[in-house]
Design a protein around this motif. Structure first.
Motif, PDB file in Angstrom:
ATOM      1  N   GLY A  67      36.447  37.482  40.538  1.00 20.81           N
ATOM      2  CA  GLY A  67      37.721  38.122  40.231  1.00 20.81           C
ATOM      3  C   GLY A  67      38.607  37.313  39.307  1.00 20.81           C
ATOM      4  N   SER A  68      38.757  36.022  39.597  1.00 20.76           N
ATOM      5  CA  SER A  68      39.635  35.189  38.780  1.00 20.76           C
ATOM      6  C   SER A  68      39.076  35.001  37.370  1.00 20.76           C
ATOM      7  CB  SER A  68      39.833  33.825  39.443  1.00 20.76           C
ATOM      8  OG  SER A  68      38.603  33.127  39.571  1.00 20.76           O
ATOM      9  N   TYR A  69      37.751  34.916  37.250  1.00 18.73           N
ATOM     10  CA  TYR A  69      37.136  34.770  35.922  1.00 18.73           C
ATOM     11  C   TYR A  69      37.251  36.070  35.120  1.00 18.73           C
ATOM     12  CZ  TYR A  69      35.099  30.420  37.692  1.00 18.73           C
ATOM     13  OH  TYR A  69      34.924  29.168  38.204  1.00 18.73           O
ATOM     14  N   ILE A  70      37.062  37.196  35.805  1.00 20.76           N
ATOM     15  CA  ILE A  70      37.204  38.487  35.143  1.00 20.76           C
ATOM     16  C   ILE A  70      38.621  38.652  34.621  1.00 20.76           C
ATOM     17  CG2 ILE A  70      37.284  40.979  35.559  1.00 20.76           C
ATOM     18  CD1 ILE A  70      34.867  40.616  37.417  1.00 20.76           C
ATOM     19  N   GLN A  71      39.588  38.242  35.427  1.00 21.62           N
ATOM     20  CA  GLN A  71      40.987  38.336  35.025  1.00 21.62           C
ATOM     21  C   GLN A  71      41.250  37.570  33.726  1.00 21.62           C
ATOM     22  OE1 GLN A  71      43.865  36.559  37.739  1.00 21.62           O
ATOM     23  NE2 GLN A  71      45.302  38.202  37.315  1.00 21.62           N
ATOM     24  N   ARG A  72      40.692  36.392  33.594  1.00 26.15           N
ATOM     25  CA  ARG A  72      40.895  35.587  32.389  1.00 26.15           C
ATOM     26  C   ARG A  72      40.207  36.207  31.177  1.00 26.15           C
ATOM     27  NH1 ARG A  72      39.157  29.831  34.662  1.00 26.15           N
ATOM     28  NH2 ARG A  72      39.390  29.196  32.464  1.00 26.15           N
ATOM     29  N   LEU A  73      39.041  36.782  31.381  1.00 32.57           N
ATOM     30  CA  LEU A  73      38.343  37.430  30.278  1.00 32.57           C
ATOM     31  C   LEU A  73      39.079  38.684  29.821  1.00 32.57           C
ATOM     32  CD1 LEU A  73      34.643  37.064  31.481  1.00 32.57           C
ATOM     33  CD2 LEU A  73      35.678  35.948  29.498  1.00 32.57           C
ATOM     34  N   VAL A  74      39.589  39.460  30.778  1.00 37.26           N
ATOM     35  CA  VAL A  74      40.329  40.679  30.445  1.00 37.26           C
ATOM     36  C   VAL A  74      41.601  40.328  29.683  1.00 37.26           C
ATOM     37  CG1 VAL A  74      41.678  42.569  31.427  1.00 37.26           C
ATOM     38  CG2 VAL A  74      39.381  42.123  32.281  1.00 37.26           C
ATOM     39  N   ARG A  75      42.267  39.278  30.119  1.00 35.68           N
ATOM     40  CA  ARG A  75      43.484  38.856  29.414  1.00 35.68           C
ATOM     41  C   ARG A  75      43.183  38.389  27.996  1.00 35.68           C
ATOM     42  NH1 ARG A  75      46.657  35.544  34.272  1.00 35.68           N
ATOM     43  NH2 ARG A  75      47.478  37.400  35.318  1.00 35.68           N
ATOM     44  N   ALA A  76      41.953  37.961  27.774  1.00 37.91           N
ATOM     45  CA  ALA A  76      41.534  37.568  26.426  1.00 37.91           C
ATOM     46  C   ALA A  76      41.057  38.772  25.615  1.00 37.91           C
ATOM     47  CB  ALA A  76      40.424  36.517  26.509  1.00 37.91           C
ATOM     48  N   GLY A  77      41.186  39.979  26.203  1.00 37.96           N
ATOM     49  CA  GLY A  77      40.830  41.203  25.494  1.00 37.96           C
ATOM     50  C   GLY A  77      39.351  41.524  25.486  1.00 37.96           C
ATOM     51  N   LYS A  78      38.613  41.055  26.490  1.00 38.41           N
ATOM     52  CA  LYS A  78      37.163  41.268  26.540  1.00 38.41           C
ATOM     53  C   LYS A  78      36.781  42.365  27.523  1.00 38.41           C
ATOM     54  CE  LYS A  78      36.716  37.917  23.673  1.00 38.41           C
ATOM     55  NZ  LYS A  78      36.405  38.228  22.251  1.00 38.41           N
ATOM     56  N   LYS A  79      35.649  42.989  27.242  1.00 37.96           N
ATOM     57  CA  LYS A  79      35.040  43.920  28.189  1.00 37.96           C
ATOM     58  C   LYS A  79      33.996  43.173  29.000  1.00 37.96           C
ATOM     59  CE  LYS A  79      35.140  48.194  25.438  1.00 37.96           C
ATOM     60  NZ  LYS A  79      34.277  49.273  24.898  1.00 37.96           N
ATOM     61  N   ILE A  80      33.838  43.573  30.257  1.00 39.45           N
ATOM     62  CA  ILE A  80      32.831  42.959  31.118  1.00 39.45           C
ATOM     63  C   ILE A  80      31.966  44.054  31.716  1.00 39.45           C
ATOM     64  CG2 ILE A  80      32.384  41.520  33.135  1.00 39.45           C
ATOM     65  CD1 ILE A  80      35.814  41.373  31.660  1.00 39.45           C
ATOM     66  N   ALA A  81      30.660  43.970  31.508  1.00 44.40           N
ATOM     67  CA  ALA A  81      29.706  44.877  32.140  1.00 44.40           C
ATOM     68  C   ALA A  81      29.104  44.161  33.344  1.00 44.40           C
ATOM     69  CB  ALA A  81      28.611  45.274  31.151  1.00 44.40           C
TER      70      ALA A  81
END
Length: 364
Positions: A67-81
């Motif tokens: 969750g915390s890693y996804i949050q940082r990636l999303v804030r960087a404007g990334k999509k996660i599959a």
């Protein structure tokens, strides 16, 4: 055998082929692993160790802390599959069956830990039809769904106004419009915090959109919403639903209403007005300190805070609507005892809007 041709890596590459624009979280036991370009990008953003196996770059994170890693990636404007192991093989035989079960994007978040409590999280779709710009937006976490259209000649002023008001995290764009309309492209490019997705024109097909909207809203016709099959609004609204369905890989039972609005419903505040009056963001650092919103916001729930934010940026034009709001304010102002009791009750209420949305999507 080279690492890149092992059965597991072949499986990974097949899944990655369908999600080229996303960082693929590939579940391996208790970890999500990332490989090749995904690993290089994720390790840089997340500041985690990049390693190699058989000359293949890789990095990983524990699945229980994702969750915390996804949050940082999303804030960087990334999509996660997110790719999960959905079926395990018999011991010593073959590979686990894996599928991408969710695509997490900045504009389709529903997890409470990834969202700002007092603000909506909008996904916007933009296209053109019959000489009009069609713009729709949806907050998947609350079910808020709205659409408007305006003449192509007014696109610069209206788009600038709407993008600043909505503060979308992600935009779904008609690719042909993106490539041919330099004004629109410039307006979107000015906002560096927006993730832009470009799709071919058939993605905005009004006939398919009409069918999709009617099915989603559980109606035979959209005339009750003031729309016809020729309405420009239909094209972008259908695209929003299509994109959410593609990424969430889930039904959307909580989206059951569509607000069709125009400049006749609200005062359209241009970007300069919103900015210079410091309605919801100050000029100093862009925060909400010393803004009108901070002065007025004595709400007790996240739902109330979001509604107040929306009302400040979309003042009513309808006299009856304004009068009703003032009558409500006057009622509580004149009866402080009732006001105190209501505020006490509200202070114990959770964010029902977002909680019910997660329940509806089986994400609670």
């Amino acid at each position: 055998m080279a690492e890149t041709t092992t059965p597991m890596m072949i499986q990974y590459k097949q899944l990655k082929q369908n999600h080229k624009d996303a960082i693929l979280f590939f579940r391996l036991g208790d970890f999500y692993e990332m490989f090749e370009d995904d690993a290089r990008e994720a390790s840089r953003i997340l500041d985690i160790t990049l390693t190699k196996r058989a000359n293949v770059p890789m990095c990983g994170i524990p699945y229980h802390a994702a969750g915390s890693y996804i949050q940082r990636l999303v804030r960087a404007g990334k999509k996660i599959a997110v790719c999960e192991q959905i079926a395990m093989p018999t011991p010593g035989r073959g590979l686990a069956t894996r599928e991408v079960v969710q695509i997490i994007t900045p504009g389709t978040l529903v997890d409470e830990g990834l969202l700002e409590q007092a603000a909506n999280n909008y996904l916007v779709a933009i296209t053109s039809l019959h000489g009009r710009i069609s713009l729709s937006y949806c907050d998947l976490s609350t079910g808020r769904f709205a659409v408007t259209s305006f003449p192509l000649a007014e696109r610069e002023q209206r788009l600038r106004c709407e993008l600043y008001r909505l503060q979308p995290r992600e935009v779904v764009m008609d690719e042909s419009l993106w490539e041919t309309d330099s004004v629109l492209k410039r307006l979107v490019d000015e906002r560096e915090d927006i993730l832009v997705n470009r799709f071919p024109s058939w993605y905005f097909d009004p006939v398919s959109a009409w069918t999709r909207l009617s099915r989603q809203l559980n109606v035979v016709t959209l005339k009750g919403f003031g729309l016809s099959q020729d309405s420009a609004e239909v094209a972008s609204a259908g695209a929003v639903l299509q994109y959410i369905e593609d990424t969430s890989k889930n039904m959307l039972p909580h989206i059951r209403n569509l607000q069709v609005y125009s400049e006749q419903n609200h005062v359209m505040l241009d970007e300069s007005t919103q900015r210079n009056l410091e309605l919801v963001h100050n000029l100093q650092d862009g925060s909400r300190r010393y803004t009108l919103y901070e002065v007025l916001n004595h709400t007790k729930t996240a739902m109330g805070a979001r509604r107040l934010y929306e009302w400040i940026l979309s003042p009513l034009l309808d006299k009856d609507g304004i009068t009703k709001r003032l009558e409500c304010v006057n009622f509580f102002f004149r009866d402080q005892r009732v006001l105190s009791q209501v505020r006490e009750k509200l202070s114990g209420i959770l964010d029902i809007e977002r909680l019910s949305s997660r329940i509806a999507m089986d994400r609670a």
